[in-house]
Design an enzyme around this catalytic site. Sequence first.
Site, PDB file in Angstrom:
ATOM      1  N   THR A   1       1.693  17.550  -2.460  1.00 41.29           N
ATOM      2  CA  THR A   1       1.020  18.502  -1.584  1.00 41.29           C
ATOM      3  C   THR A   1       1.664  18.367  -0.205  1.00 41.29           C
ATOM      4  O   THR A   1       2.394  17.422   0.033  1.00 41.29           O
ATOM      5  CB  THR A   1      -0.474  18.111  -1.564  1.00 41.29           C
ATOM      6  OG1 THR A   1      -0.988  18.260  -2.873  1.00 41.29           O
ATOM      7  CG2 THR A   1      -1.308  18.893  -0.599  1.00 41.29           C
TER       8      THR A   1
ATOM      9  N   ASP B   1      -8.042  19.719  -5.001  1.00 38.56           N
ATOM     10  CA  ASP B   1      -8.792  19.136  -3.861  1.00 38.56           C
ATOM     11  C   ASP B   1      -8.397  19.762  -2.528  1.00 38.56           C
ATOM     12  O   ASP B   1      -9.113  19.604  -1.534  1.00 38.56           O
ATOM     13  CB  ASP B   1      -8.493  17.638  -3.769  1.00 38.56           C
ATOM     14  CG  ASP B   1      -7.015  17.387  -3.470  1.00 38.56           C
ATOM     15  OD1 ASP B   1      -6.176  17.676  -4.352  1.00 38.56           O
ATOM     16  OD2 ASP B   1      -6.694  16.954  -2.351  1.00 38.56           O
TER      17      ASP B   1
ATOM     18  N   THR C   1      -2.876  13.864  -0.359  1.00 39.69           N
ATOM     19  CA  THR C   1      -2.006  14.282  -1.450  1.00 39.69           C
ATOM     20  C   THR C   1      -2.328  13.417  -2.657  1.00 39.69           C
ATOM     21  O   THR C   1      -2.987  12.393  -2.517  1.00 39.69           O
ATOM     22  CB  THR C   1      -0.522  14.155  -1.059  1.00 39.69           C
ATOM     23  OG1 THR C   1       0.287  14.571  -2.153  1.00 39.69           O
ATOM     24  CG2 THR C   1      -0.144  12.729  -0.683  1.00 39.69           C
TER      25      THR C   1
ATOM     26  N   VAL D   1      -3.572  13.209  -6.969  1.00 39.14           N
ATOM     27  CA  VAL D   1      -4.251  13.899  -8.071  1.00 39.14           C
ATOM     28  C   VAL D   1      -5.603  14.415  -7.580  1.00 39.14           C
ATOM     29  O   VAL D   1      -6.487  13.635  -7.207  1.00 39.14           O
ATOM     30  CB  VAL D   1      -4.423  12.944  -9.272  1.00 39.14           C
ATOM     31  CG1 VAL D   1      -5.230  13.607 -10.380  1.00 39.14           C
ATOM     32  CG2 VAL D   1      -3.051  12.514  -9.789  1.00 39.14           C
ATOM     33  N   GLY D   2      -5.750  15.741  -7.592  1.00 35.34           N
ATOM     34  CA  GLY D   2      -6.936  16.376  -7.018  1.00 35.34           C
ATOM     35  C   GLY D   2      -8.244  15.844  -7.578  1.00 35.34           C
ATOM     36  O   GLY D   2      -9.215  15.628  -6.841  1.00 35.34           O
TER      37      GLY D   2
HETATM   38  N1  GLY Z   1      -3.524  17.362  -4.639  1.00 32.59           N
HETATM   39  C1  GLY Z   1      -3.127  18.554  -5.248  1.00 32.59           C
HETATM   40  C2  GLY Z   1      -3.761  18.850  -6.518  1.00 32.59           C
HETATM   41  O1  GLY Z   1      -4.107  17.963  -7.280  1.00 32.59           O
HETATM   42  O2  GLY Z   1      -3.909  19.996  -6.815  1.00 32.59           O
END
Ligand code: GLY
Length: 280
Positions: free
Chosen positions: A154, A185, A203, A205-206
Amino acid sequence: MKLIIHGGFFSESSTSLETKIAKQEALKRILLNSYDFLESHSALETVIYAVEQLEDDLLFNAGIGSQIQSDGKIRMSASVMDGSSKKFSGVINIENVKNPIRVAERLMSYDDRVLGGEGAIKFARDNDFAEFNPEIPQRRLEFEEKLKSLGTGTVGCVALDKTGKIAAATSTGGKGFEMPGRISDSATTAGNYANEFCGISCTGVGEDIVSGAVATKIGIRMSDGFEIGAAVEKTFKELAEFDGFAGAIVLDAKGNFYHQDSHPSMVFASYDGEKFEVFR
Ligand code: GLY
């Protein structure tokens, strides 16, 4: 005046030295350019300006060069938060625009400030955001070969302006290969948050960032009196309890920078007018 930006994660094992250097140079150029802009603009205007440039750079997973979802389409998410007014606006799963962060900016003056999917796309067209395909051949190749393009992530920016105001902005092309309808996220306060004490952009894993309420927790801890390091470390300790994958850049009202990642290394750069720091 202080400014910190990030461009997601990279992995030493899957990133060439050439790409690493290109990312360091891109971050430096965008950071210094945005710092000049901050001289005569607010923190809010500057974070949007910086994220727009990150979206335009093919090296990063936001705007142009975004990841492709499991059905072959690109859906992007972006948000901005003004720490002094506490206004948050964003777009979730928007398609075919060049700069999602500019659509999020436009929503700041509306009552309905977070739009998703078809509603976000219609809002963009009604507000003269031209149709634009953000796909690049490299992402299509990775998609066709069913390869996750590791190390993209991100993008985000946090700024502290001359008047002491803070803002944060974040934009993403998502994880890649996700189910259509999956929510990132990046347009939630878990991934992008600002108040009068600090600003945070995440940044990673959302799903983990939302579960760990990462940016929100750091912001609330600081408004409850935690120092920047203690607020970030406690939040990442809680994230580690479920092996959450995240990185965050943080800037407080006293001008302190902090960055943390659960699974190194995050791609970031900061500048305070004298000292420039970039990820190694
Ligand atoms: N942090 C970006 C996503 O997981 O979409």
